[in-house]
Write a protein that holds these residues in place. Structure first.
Motif: not given
Length: 325
Positions: A160-164, A185-189, A285-287, A311-313
């Motif tokens: 899985d790719l993980e966020p910093s 924070k990764w975000k959703v469009y 998804i972005y950022d 969801n966004s989280d």
């Protein structure tokens, strides 16, 4: 074929675009070699690694020679670019692609290396790895995340790719400049879930090979795109339109963080994405942690990927073993 590294493997560093002088010179980047050596790998360099011309590059013949040598050498298990640049696409018609097809290697790099990612996938049908280049490993701050994520891709078929936790948009290759960490924070469009084959890279470079034999035909793609420093929101909109015309069967869109100098706000990005009805029907998804901010993860291109944004989280990007080119 999906190759993976093991401890003791040789990694060859080449400069198919900008030279090592562009990022401080050979000696200043030796900390990157030390870090890769300490991970258990053996780092070697192309014969022409020290060449540098008026374009911060070297001759086509020198760059092609190092590219051929790296793929031909049976001891070399992975190839990593020094940095990006502007001119790796000059090499494509000069490369003996039989050498590449006959000697599959892991290929790492980002930015202008997108041209080589495209060509290796299109002509040699090999998975490539969009992530840190050699000089990226000299960065001190946030290196732990970047190295961990690089190893995850280099050693594993599925992960899985993980966020910093934080990110910066500073010139990482200049150690004398201050750092300005920002909360990540990764975000959703658009919410949703999709599975497809990964493709993409730097958006300013990705379509340079469109219409040629060096552009990979990717069915049901999960498209990863990011913009380098100096790009504008309007430029991003124009290039995204071209990508969506090429990939009319797109399954999901994954956008890397924008450098702060590009002045892409959430509001501007939403205005761009709102132009394209398809982006309301697929996960967007972005950022995410790839591209021209720091730190970055490593994502295989040409491999099966699942994107889930319920969801966004709850955003998840998973690399799957049932890969294919």
């Amino acid at each position: 074929m999906n190759l993976k590294l093991k401890k003791g493997d040789e990694i060859r560093i080449i400069s198919p675009s900008a030279s090592i002088e562009r990022v401080g010179g050979f000696e200043e980047n030796l900390i990157a070699k030390k870090r890769l050596d300490n991970l258990g790998f053996r780092v070697t360099f192309g014969k022409h690694i020290l060449e540098n011309d008026e374009f911060y590059s070297s001759s086509v013949s020198s760059r092609v020679s190092d590219f051929h040598d790296a793929f031909s050498d049976k001891n070399v298990k992975a190839i990593m670019t020094t940095i990006g640049g502007f001119n790796s696409n000059e090499l494509l018609t000069h490369i003996d692609w039989d050498i590449v097809r006959s000697n599959p290697k892991m290929f790492f790099g980002y930015s202008d290396a997108t041209s080589l990612h495209n060509a290796i996938r299109a002509v040699a049908h090999q998975i490539t790895y969009y992530g840190p280049c050699y000089s990226s490993f000299k960065m001190d701050e946030l290196q732990e995340y970047q190295t961990t994520e690089w190893l995850r891709a280099a050693l594993n078929d599925s992960f899985d790719l993980e966020p910093s936790d934080v990110w910066t948009s500073d010139l990482w290759f200049d150690k004398f400049l201050p750092r300005h960490p920002l909360t990540n924070k990764w975000k959703v469009y658009t919410l949703g879930e999709a599975t497809g084959i990964s493709t993409g890279g730097n958006i300013q470079t990705y379509c340079l090979q469109a219409g040629t034999r060096f552009f990979p035909e990717t069915q049901n793609p999960i498209v990863f795109i990011e913009q380098a420093e100096g790009g504008s929101p309007l430029e991003f909109s124009r290039e995204l339109a071209q990508i969506l015309q090429i990939h009319n069967d797109i399954k999901a869109l994954v956008i890397g963080r924008f450098p702060t100098v590009n002045a892409m706000t959430d509001e501007k990005l939403q205005s761009v994405l709102d132009k394209f009805p398809i982006l309301k029907k697929i996960p967007v998804i972005y950022d995410l942690d790839f591209g021209h901010t720091q730190p970055i993860f490593t994502v295989p291109l040409g491999q099966s990927i699942k994107v889930s944004a319920t969801n966004s989280d709850n955003i998840k990007v998973s690399l799957q073993e049932n890969y294919k080119i």
